[in-house]
Design an enzyme around this catalytic site. Structure first.
Site, short mmCIF file in Angstrom:
data_model
loop_
_atom_site.label_atom_id
_atom_site.label_comp_id
_atom_site.label_asym_id
_atom_site.label_seq_id
_atom_site.Cartn_x
_atom_site.Cartn_y
_atom_site.Cartn_z
N LYS A 129 -12.27 -25.68 -7.86
CA LYS A 129 -12.59 -25.33 -9.25
C LYS A 129 -11.67 -26.18 -10.13
O LYS A 129 -10.49 -25.86 -10.31
CB LYS A 129 -12.33 -23.83 -9.48
CG LYS A 129 -13.13 -23.19 -10.59
CD LYS A 129 -12.88 -23.77 -11.96
CE LYS A 129 -11.57 -23.31 -12.56
NZ LYS A 129 -11.29 -24.01 -13.87
N GLU A 151 8.46 -24.84 -21.07
CA GLU A 151 7.69 -26.04 -20.75
C GLU A 151 6.73 -26.33 -21.90
O GLU A 151 5.92 -25.48 -22.27
CB GLU A 151 6.90 -25.84 -19.46
CG GLU A 151 6.15 -27.10 -19.06
CD GLU A 151 5.27 -26.92 -17.83
OE1 GLU A 151 4.49 -25.96 -17.80
OE2 GLU A 151 5.38 -27.75 -16.91
N PRO A 197 -6.40 -35.26 -13.00
CA PRO A 197 -7.54 -34.63 -12.33
C PRO A 197 -7.85 -35.20 -10.95
O PRO A 197 -8.00 -34.44 -9.99
CB PRO A 197 -8.69 -34.87 -13.31
CG PRO A 197 -8.02 -35.09 -14.63
CD PRO A 197 -6.71 -35.74 -14.35
N CYS A 215 3.97 -32.41 -14.66
CA CYS A 215 4.76 -31.23 -14.29
C CYS A 215 6.22 -31.61 -14.09
O CYS A 215 7.10 -30.79 -14.34
CB CYS A 215 4.19 -30.59 -13.05
SG CYS A 215 3.93 -31.77 -11.72
N THR A 249 2.87 -21.63 -14.69
CA THR A 249 3.56 -20.54 -14.00
C THR A 249 2.88 -19.21 -14.30
O THR A 249 2.73 -18.36 -13.41
CB THR A 249 5.05 -20.54 -14.39
OG1 THR A 249 5.61 -21.78 -13.92
CG2 THR A 249 5.81 -19.38 -13.77
N TRP A 258 -5.49 -30.20 -15.58
CA TRP A 258 -6.19 -31.30 -16.25
C TRP A 258 -5.37 -32.56 -16.39
O TRP A 258 -5.86 -33.57 -16.88
CB TRP A 258 -6.64 -30.86 -17.65
CG TRP A 258 -5.61 -30.09 -18.43
CD1 TRP A 258 -5.58 -28.74 -18.63
CD2 TRP A 258 -4.43 -30.60 -19.07
NE1 TRP A 258 -4.47 -28.38 -19.35
CE2 TRP A 258 -3.74 -29.50 -19.64
CE3 TRP A 258 -3.89 -31.87 -19.22
CZ2 TRP A 258 -2.54 -29.64 -20.34
CZ3 TRP A 258 -2.69 -32.02 -19.92
CH2 TRP A 258 -2.05 -30.91 -20.47
N GLU A 266 1.81 -24.77 -7.09
CA GLU A 266 2.54 -25.89 -7.70
C GLU A 266 2.53 -25.63 -9.20
O GLU A 266 1.49 -25.76 -9.85
CB GLU A 266 1.82 -27.21 -7.41
CG GLU A 266 1.79 -27.60 -5.95
CD GLU A 266 3.14 -28.05 -5.43
OE1 GLU A 266 4.01 -28.41 -6.24
OE2 GLU A 266 3.32 -28.03 -4.21
#
Ligand code: NAD
Length: 495
Positions: A175, A383, A154, A284, A230, A151, A250
Site C-alpha cells: 500500500k 521531526e 517511493p 528520515c 512514528t 512518499w 522504520e
C-alpha cells in the site's frame, strides 16, 4: 502510466468508487487520479498473495535470484520512464530520481546474490553437547507481508521491502503513500513482465485510514513492514498486536551532526548542507540539528549560509536544479508552520524562511537555517521533514554528545572531525542505528538500516533486510532411537 490496483498480475479498477488525486508538486495541478481501495481490494490482494505463496515458498533461492536479476535489468531498461514519473509525482530533482532508479536496480541484484546464498547456506547445524541430538535450523519465508510505504523515496522504499521479501520466498501486498503511488504501480507492471509469478506482488492504492488499516487488520497477513511517521507506526503496532502479526517499523528521526573545530570547513559545510537539504530535507535521516563547536561557529555558519543560498531551487525537471518543491500542500503547510513556530520562539533565521522569489505556484520552500535555538524549541525537538536546519553551539565533546543524544529519536547521527580517534569515540557514543563519520547521509545498501529509541525496530537492507522476512525453524532428531526412559512404564500385559 497505470491507474488501477495491481492484483495477481492484472489491473483492477476496484469497487469502492472512491478516488484520490495525484498532484504535481511543482505546479499544484492534478495530473492523474487513482482508485482509493478499501477492505474488499485488500482482501482480493491478500487472497491472491496467499494462493501464490503455496508455490512461491517451494522455489529455490536460485530460482528467485533469476527473476530478481531480470527485474534489475528491466528497471534499467525503463530508467527514463521511472525517473520522470518519480519526479513528476514526488517533486525531487530528476538527477536524484535517476540515482534512485539506479540504486534500486542494484538492490534487486544484491538480493539475487543473497537469495542464492540461502541455497548455499542450506540448513545450519547447531552444536549440541552429548551426542543425543542432531539439530539443524532451516530458514522459512514468513508468508504474506503487508507493506506500507511513505512518499519521500517511493521507488526506494518499495524496493527496500519488496526485493528482500521476494528473495526470502514471501509474497507481498504493498500500500504505497497516497501522495506518491504512481511509481509503485509502474514498477509492479515492469516486475510482472520480468517474470514474477502472479500474486507474489500486489499493489493496492488508497488512503492510510482505509486501505492501510484494512491491510494491518487482515488475518491473512503474517507481517507488516511499515515505513513512515512514528505516530502511524505506534498505531500500526497496536492494531497488529491484536493477532500478533510481526511488525518491522522504520520511523522518524531528528538527526544531529556534530562538527568539531578541527574540520576542513569547505568539506564539512558541504556535508552538512547535503544532509540537511537533499530531497528537500524530506529524508528520515536528514540532518536537522547542527551542533557546531564554538571556535569555528561564526566562520562555519557564514560559509554554510553562502552555500545554502547558492542551492538552485526549482521544478525537478529544470536543468541544474538541486532542490525541488515539497511533496504536497499538507507538507508545505506543516513546514511553514514550523518556520513560524521557530520565529515565534525566538530563533533567528540566518537564511531562507519562506517561499523562493518567483515561485508562486507549487510547494516550494527555501532551504532555511535557524540559529539561537534552544533545546526546548519545537524546531529542535520535533521531526519537521523539510529543508530546515536548527543550530546550537557547544564547547566540548561531552557537551556535544549530551545535546546530540537528548532526543526521543535514534535513527542517524553524524560526526565531522579531523581526529580519527575522536570520530570513532563519538560515533560509538551517539545513540543511533546509523552513524556517519566525515560524510553524511550516504546509503550503503549492504549495511543495516534502521533506528533505536522511537525511530523504530528491525532493520532493512543488506542481509538484515532478508532475515527480516525469514523465520528460523528448529529441526531436532533423536539419535539413540527408542523412548526416553523417563517414566516407569509397566511391561505390556500378555494378550
Ligand atoms: P505517514 O506515517 O503519514 O504515512 C506512511 C504510510 O502509512 C502511508 O502509506 C500512509 O497512507 C500509511 N498510513 C497512514 N495512516 C495509516 C494507518 N492508520 N494504518 C495503516 N497505514 C497508514 O508518513 P509519511 O508522511 O508518508 O512519511 C514521512 C515519515 O516517514 C517521516 O516520519 C519519516 O521520518 C518516515 N520515514 C522513515 C524512513 C526510515 O527508513 N526510517 C524512511 C522514509 C521515511
Amino acid at each position: 502510466m497505470q491507474s488501477m490496483h495491481f492484483i495477481g498480475n492484472d489491473w483492477f479498477a476496484g469497487t469502492t468508487g472512491k478516488t484520490f488525486d495525484c498532484v504535481d508538486p511543482a505546479t499544484g495541478q492534478v495530473f492523474a487520479t487513482l482508485p482509493a481501495g478499501g477492505a474488499a481490494e485488500v482482501d482480493a490482494a491478500v487472497t491472491a498473495a496467499r494462493q501464490a505463496f503455496e508455490g512461491w515458498k517451494a522455489t529455490t533461492g536460485t530460482d528467485r535470484a533469476r527473476i530478481l536479476r531480470a527485474i534489475a535489468r528491466a528497471i534499467t531498461a525503463n530508467r527514463d520512464r521511472l525517473a520522470s514519473l518519480e519526479t513528476r509525482d514526488n517533486g525531487k530533482p530528476l538527477a536524484e530520481a535517476f540515482l534512485d532508479v539506479d540504486t534500486i536496480a542494484q538492490i534487486y541484484d544484491m538480493y539475487a546474490d543473497l537469495a542464492e546464498d540461502l541455497d548455499r547456506r542450506g540448513e545450519e547445524a547447531v552444536a549440541v553437547p552429548g551426542g543425543a541430538f542432531r539439530t539443524t535450523v532451516a530458514y522459512r519465508p514468513i508468508g504474506v507481508v503487508g507493506m506500507i510505504t511513505p512518499w519521500n523515496f517511493p521507488l526506494e522504499q518499495f524496493t527496500w521491502k519488496v526485493a528482500p521479501a521476494i528473495a526470502a520466498g514471501c509474497c507481498a501486498v504493498v500500500k504505497p503513500s497516497e501522495f506518491t503511488s504512481l511509481s509503485a504501480l509502474e514498477i509492479a507492471g515492469i516486475i510482472a513482465e520480468a517474470g514474477l509469478p502472479a500474486g507474489v506482488l500486489n499493489v493496492v492504492t488508497g488512503l492510510g485510514s482505509e486501505a492501510g488499516e484494512a491491510l494491518v487488520r487482515h488475518p491473512g497477513v503474517d507481517k507488516i513492514s511499515f515505513t513512515g511517521s512514528t505516530a502511524t507506526g505506534k498505531r500500526i503496532m497496536r492494531t497488529a498486536a491484536e493477532d500478533l502479526k510481526r511488525v518491522g517499523l522504520e520511523l522518524g528521526g531528528k538527526n544531529p551532526v556534530v562538527v568539531f573545530d578541527d574540520v576542513d570547513i569547505e568539506a564539512a559545510v558541504e556535508w552538512v548542507a547535503f544532509g540537511a537539504f537533499i530531497n528537500q530535507g524530506q529524508v528520515c535521516t536528514a540532518t536537522s540539528r547542527l551542533l557546531i563547536q564554538d571556535g569555528i561557529a561564526d566562520r562555519f555558519l557564514k560559509r554554510l549560509v553562502e552555500v545554502t543560498e547558492a542551492i538552485r531551487v526549482g521544478a525537478g525537471t529544470e536543468e541544474g536544479v538541486k532542490m525541488g518543491p515539497l511533496v504536497s500542500q499538507p507538507q508545505y503547510d506543516k513546514v511553514m508552520a514550523y518556520i513560524g513556530a521557530g520565529r515565534a520562539a525566538g530563533a533567528k533565521v540566518l537564511t531562507g524562511g519562506g517561499r523562493p522569489m518567483g515561485r508562486d505556484a507549487g510547494f516550494f520552500v527555501q532551504p532555511t537555517i535557524f540559529a539561537e535555538v534552544t533545546p526546548d524549541m519545537s524546531i529542535w525537538r520535533e521531526e519537521i521533514f523539510g529543508p530546515i536546519l536548527s543550530v546550537m553551539r557547544f564547547a566540548n565533546e561531552a557537551e556535544a554528545v549530551r545535546l546530540a543524544n537528548d532526543t526521543a529519536y535514534g535513527l542517524a547521527a553524524t560526526v565531522l572531525t579531523a581526529d580519527a580517534a575522536r570520530a570513532e569515540r563519538v560515533a560509538d557514543a551517539l545513540d543511533a542505528g546509523i552513524t556517519w563519520q566525515n560524510c553524511n547521509n550516504m546509503v550503503v545498501i549492504q549495511a543495516p538500516w534502521g533506528g533505536v529509541k522511537k525511530s523504530g525496530m528491525g532493520r532493512e537492507l543488506g542481509r538484515w533486510g532478508l532475515e527480516s522476512f525469514l523465520e528460523p525453524k528448529q529441526k531436532t532428531r533423536w539419535l539413540p532411537g527408542g523412548g526416553l526412559g523417563w517414566y516407569d512404564i509397566p511391561a505390556t500385559a500378555a494378550e
